[in-house]
Design a protein around this motif. Structure first.
Motif, PDB file in Angstrom:
ATOM      1  N   THR A  66       0.768  -1.081  -0.010  1.00 27.37           N
ATOM      2  CA  THR A  66      -0.003   0.203   0.054  1.00 27.37           C
ATOM      3  C   THR A  66       0.748   1.243   0.132  1.00 27.37           C
ATOM      4  O   THR A  66       1.850   1.400   0.526  1.00 27.37           O
ATOM      5  N   SER A  68       0.188   5.204   1.076  1.00 29.85           N
ATOM      6  CA  SER A  68      -0.570   5.923   1.864  1.00 29.85           C
ATOM      7  C   SER A  68      -0.248   7.369   1.970  1.00 29.85           C
ATOM      8  O   SER A  68       0.936   7.714   1.944  1.00 29.85           O
ATOM      9  N   ARG A  73      -4.977   5.302   2.167  1.00 30.64           N
ATOM     10  CA  ARG A  73      -4.511   4.715   1.197  1.00 30.64           C
ATOM     11  C   ARG A  73      -4.654   5.513  -0.259  1.00 30.64           C
ATOM     12  O   ARG A  73      -5.878   5.944  -0.168  1.00 30.64           O
TER      13      ARG A  73
END
Length: 433
Positions: A66, A68, A73
């Motif tokens: 991910t 962010s 996110r």
């Protein structure tokens, strides 16, 4: 305080045409960029620096993991990031101020606010008075200043730059680096967070508070080096040079980038070769000596940037002409013999070493099985496409043909690739499969 941008266990890979043998570009990247952080990404060509900066900006999405921004996110382009590209990316039909104002028109701003931001950002990069000028009337350095001004006008929280100075001459690049260094040192400048890609160690030390060193194939973080030097920084100072030396050590103590492993064809695994002109390999060999020479001294003597130097050294290593103990380069026994002999014997040495490389060995195997000892150029590219689905095939083919012509290993025409008569007769071109 939580990081402004965070990458957690991020990997990126591409699938081949047959959706097999994925090419891993970046693997398991964990990186945090805090507010007021200035980060530079360094590493050899092909390690994924530009890909990583695009992940940070949200221009591409990771295969795994991910990205962010402020704890949320990312789904698409990062709202707090502005990007500066290597190739200026200006609209030629718009004036300087028109290029800077264009992205602002998508924001909820009045005409007065747009005008104020454009004027302020052009002043920050030293382009006041050039508002009505068109890109064709600007030098390369001024065009890049427009690109930086356009990014700054959006009041981004993070400025991302992908080798913004690499297309510029040395003096212009130095001038722009000084401008950015001044902005970094200015407490009144609202932009305090930057991330950039560079091949230039001194540039990274001049601008960044942290230098991220990437290793190649797959791209991964090899070192995260803090740079505590106060702004403004003096490149000739002992403290500055000490940080440069530390980063050079981190880079050179990595393994040189290994060729990517292609799919297995028949009984022989085929590896690519560095995309280097064979004359550059000979040039490196000619300035190397029997005693270890510092890798950066050689680079300066040859006029190569660090990333280019690594690739040329890798090619020379593959051909057993040099070896690289620590931060040094020195001739092998083969390299010493190569330099002492005539052109004909040099070609023979290179043929022998090339035949030990899986790519050339496999090509010779295939060609030697043909009745006329030839394959068509179409078949040649089909084999390359099968073995290396993610390579630049035109560039790889030029490299193979260049090395083969220099050594006399293969004969190339516009329609075919084959074995020269002496090799056909000697049989040395047909190793057992």
């Amino acid at each position: 305080m939580p990081p402004l941008i965070e990458l957690e266990n991020v990997s990126l890979e591409y699938l081949g045409e047959k959706r097999s043998a994925p090419s891993i570009i970046l693997e398991n990247i964990n990186l945090q960029i805090a507010e007021n952080d200035i980060v530079s990404l360094l590493g050899p060509s092909g390690c994924g620096k530009s890909t990583l900066i695009r992940l940070v900006a949200g221009l591409i999405n990771p295969t795994r993991g991910t990205v962010s921004f402020r704890g949320k996110r990312l789904q698409g382009i990062c709202p707090g990031v502005a990007m500066v590209f290597q190739n200026f990316a200006l609209f030629p039909w718009l004036t300087v101020v028109g290029n800077v104002r264009l992205p602002l028109r998508r924001m909820p701003l009045t005409e007065e606010e747009i005008a104020e931001r454009a004027t302020r950002s052009l002043g920050m990069v030293g382009l006041s008075g050039y508002e009505g000028t068109y890109p064709r009337e600007l030098s390369g350095g001024m065009k890049q200043r427009v690109g930086i001004a356009r990014a700054l006008a959006a009041n981004p929280e993070v400025l991302c730059m992908d080798e913004p100075f690499s297309a510029l001459d040395v003096l212009t690049a130095e001038s722009l680096r000084n401008e950015l260094g001044r902005l970094c040192a200015d407490p009144e400048n609202p932009l305090r967070t930057m991330a950039s890609v560079t091949h230039n160690i001194e540039e990274a030390v001049y601008l960044a508070k942290r230098i991220i060193v990437l290793a190649a194939r797959p791209g991964r973080i090899a070192a995260d080096i803090a740079n505590p030097l106060p702004y403004p920084r003096v490149p000739s100072s002992p403290d500055f040079l000490a940080v440069v030396s530390r980063i050079r050590a981190a880079l050179t103590h990595q393994e040189l980038p290994e060729p990517a492993l292609g799919p297995v064809s028949a009984t022989l695994a085929v590896h690519t070769i560095p995309h280097v002109n064979i004359n550059e390999v000979v040039g490196l060999t000619s300035v190397a000596t029997q005693q270890p020479r510092n890798i950066f001294e050689l680079g300066d003597e040859l006029g190569y940037e660090f990333s280019k130097l690594l690739v040329v050294i890798k090619a020379a290593e593959l051909l057993d002409l040099v070896t690289t103990p620590g931060e040094n380069v020195m001739l092998t026994e083969t390299g010493r013999r190569f330099l002492k002999t005539d052109v004909s014997e040099r070609r023979s040495i290179l043929r022998e070493k090339m035949l030990a490389l899986p790519l050339f060995k496999r090509l010779v195997q295939i060609i030697s099985k043909e009745p006329d000892q030839l394959i068509s150029v179409i078949d040649f590219f089909d084999y390359l496409r099968e073995w290396f689905p993610h390579e630049n095939l035109q560039e790889l083919a030029r490299t193979i043909i260049g090395w083969s012509r220099f050594s006399g290993l293969l004969v190339y025409s516009s329609v075919s690739l084959g074995l020269p008569e002496p090799l056909r007769e000697s049989g040395e071109d047909a190793p057992a499969a």
